[in-house]
Design a protein around this motif. Structure first.
Motif, PDB file in Angstrom:
ATOM      1  N   ARG A 275       0.827  -1.214   0.000  1.00  0.00           N
ATOM      2  CA  ARG A 275       0.000   0.000   0.000  1.00  0.00           C
ATOM      3  C   ARG A 275       0.858   1.260   0.000  1.00  0.00           C
ATOM      4  O   ARG A 275       0.572   2.225  -0.715  1.00  0.00           O
ATOM      5  CB  ARG A 275      -0.946   0.002   1.198  1.00  0.00           C
ATOM      6  CG  ARG A 275      -2.081  -0.989   1.063  1.00  0.00           C
ATOM      7  CD  ARG A 275      -3.105  -0.846   2.199  1.00  0.00           C
ATOM      8  NE  ARG A 275      -3.842   0.399   2.151  1.00  0.00           N
ATOM      9  CZ  ARG A 275      -4.863   0.653   1.336  1.00  0.00           C
ATOM     10  NH1 ARG A 275      -5.278  -0.265   0.483  1.00  0.00           N
ATOM     11  NH2 ARG A 275      -5.489   1.818   1.377  1.00  0.00           N
ATOM     12  N   ARG A 294      -8.443   7.651  -0.686  1.00  0.00           N
ATOM     13  CA  ARG A 294      -8.605   6.222  -0.412  1.00  0.00           C
ATOM     14  C   ARG A 294      -9.019   5.429  -1.646  1.00  0.00           C
ATOM     15  O   ARG A 294      -8.448   4.369  -1.928  1.00  0.00           O
ATOM     16  CB  ARG A 294      -9.625   6.009   0.713  1.00  0.00           C
ATOM     17  CG  ARG A 294      -9.778   4.532   1.099  1.00  0.00           C
ATOM     18  CD  ARG A 294     -10.480   4.356   2.425  1.00  0.00           C
ATOM     19  NE  ARG A 294      -9.759   5.023   3.485  1.00  0.00           N
ATOM     20  CZ  ARG A 294      -8.661   4.542   4.071  1.00  0.00           C
ATOM     21  NH1 ARG A 294      -8.142   3.395   3.648  1.00  0.00           N
ATOM     22  NH2 ARG A 294      -8.079   5.193   5.049  1.00  0.00           N
ATOM     23  N   ASP A 298      -6.699   2.499  -3.181  1.00  0.00           N
ATOM     24  CA  ASP A 298      -7.173   1.115  -3.324  1.00  0.00           C
ATOM     25  C   ASP A 298      -7.000   0.625  -4.760  1.00  0.00           C
ATOM     26  O   ASP A 298      -6.583  -0.516  -4.999  1.00  0.00           O
ATOM     27  CB  ASP A 298      -8.641   1.015  -2.904  1.00  0.00           C
ATOM     28  CG  ASP A 298      -8.842   1.173  -1.397  1.00  0.00           C
ATOM     29  OD1 ASP A 298      -7.852   1.054  -0.656  1.00  0.00           O
ATOM     30  OD2 ASP A 298      -9.984   1.431  -0.974  1.00  0.00           O
ATOM     31  N   ARG A 301      -3.320   0.079  -5.501  1.00  0.00           N
ATOM     32  CA  ARG A 301      -2.808  -1.138  -4.854  1.00  0.00           C
ATOM     33  C   ARG A 301      -3.093  -2.359  -5.719  1.00  0.00           C
ATOM     34  O   ARG A 301      -2.277  -3.292  -5.788  1.00  0.00           O
ATOM     35  CB  ARG A 301      -3.451  -1.302  -3.462  1.00  0.00           C
ATOM     36  CG  ARG A 301      -3.028  -2.566  -2.716  1.00  0.00           C
ATOM     37  CD  ARG A 301      -1.570  -2.498  -2.331  1.00  0.00           C
ATOM     38  NE  ARG A 301      -1.156  -3.714  -1.645  1.00  0.00           N
ATOM     39  CZ  ARG A 301      -0.571  -4.747  -2.214  1.00  0.00           C
ATOM     40  NH1 ARG A 301      -0.331  -4.720  -3.521  1.00  0.00           N
ATOM     41  NH2 ARG A 301      -0.211  -5.799  -1.522  1.00  0.00           N
TER      42      ARG A 301
END
Length: 312
Positions: A275, A294, A298, A301
């Motif tokens: 991350r 966020r 995500d 990632r």
């Protein structure tokens, strides 16, 4: 989970490479401020204790941070907001020339009581304000975990031996430390970063993370080491990459107390590096210190799957 970040805000004046024909750009910056910004964009409850002048760049920085959801507590108002001229080479690597003083006097607000305190960079080692940073950290660590990023700026560090001692004092106060290989090369010339990381563990932290630029990163605990390659990405500039890495680390470990940090397993460290590496990759792919939110993190990632992970 509430975070308190203590440290400087800096107006980054980014100079384009010579001959490019591009104009200079002004970005809100300062390593601790960037970490607070990254945590705010990730939806975390975060306060930044800093100093800002009531001038154009100070107002720009404050508006930028508040726009990310960061509470800004001004513990001291200098005559002018600190600045740094950032030079970029042909690879987007940044170098800095500073106009900064650190004189923080005010302490942390009583509410919200932080569960985690992050310190670093100029503010943690530059007198006279560093005394306030260390005193607040020592006071708050009885009920909060602590992280530290030295983010070394050689032009501001003073005499080398004294600078190393100040950095090591901050390391000893911390539960988690992140440094770059460039930081360690200045602090301990010629030493292997893994040797330094092991020695720092002996000072007190449960986890030491080292970033290696395009070569990736590694994490060390008392029980194991995990190393990861960097995600493949086209670099625009490296401004704020380490701070985005740090913010993603703190977000990933949010809520873990001192004992839990000491018990991180190999899978935990793999996810942590994944991350954090993805956050840094997003940041270097665009100009200035612009950490991901966020949803973006995500997605990154998933896109930037770790190409190689080694644990031992």
């Amino acid at each position: 989970m509430s975070f308190l970040v203590i440290g400087e805000c800096v107006a980054d004046i980014v100079r384009a490479p010579a001959g490019s024909g591009a104009a200079d750009r002004v970005h809100p910056g300062g390593s601790p401020a960037n970490v607070a910004d990254g945590l705010g964009r990730l939806g975390r409850d975060v306060t930044l204790l800093t100093q800002l002048a009531d001038d154009a760049t100070g107002r720009l920085i404050e508006a930028h941070l508040k726009g990310a959801g960061v509470r800004v507590e001004v513990g001291d108002a200098p005559e002018r907001t600190p600045s740094a001229v950032v030079g970029l080479d042909a690879r987007g690597q940044a170098s800095y020339t500073f106009d900064i003083a650190w004189t923080l006097k005010g302490g942390a607000p009583a509410e919200p009581a932080p569960r985690h305190v992050h310190i670093g960079s100029i503010a943690a080692v530059t007198a006279p304000g560093a005394a306030t940073v260390l005193a607040e950290t020592e006071r708050l660590r009885e009920r909060a975990t602590v992280s530290y990023d030295p983010n070394v700026r050689p032009a501001l560090m003073g005499e080398h031996g004294s600078a190393v001692a100040r950095v090591e004092r901050c390391v000893a106060l911390s539960d988690l430390v992140k440094a770059s290989d460039e930081d360690l090369a200045w602090l301990y010339p010629g030493e292997d970063p893994r040797t330094v990381a092991a020695r720092w563990l002996a000072l007190g932290p449960a986890v030491v993370l080292v970033t290696l630029g395009a070569a990736g990163s590694f994490a060390v605990t008392r029980d194991r080491t995990v190393a990861a390659e960097a995600p493949p990405v086209t670099v625009v500039d490296t401004v704020g990459a380490g701070d985005s890495f740090m913010a993603a680390v703190l977000d990933t470990l949010a809520g873990r107390g001192r004992d839990a940090l000491g018990a991180l397993g190999a899978e935990d460290l793999v996810e942590l590096l994944g991350r954090a590496g993805a956050a840094a990759a997003v940041t270097v792919s665009r100009a200035g210190a612009q950490p991901p939110g966020r949803t973006e993190l995500d997605a990154a990632r998933e896109t930037f799957a770790l190409r190689s992970v080694r644990a031992w």
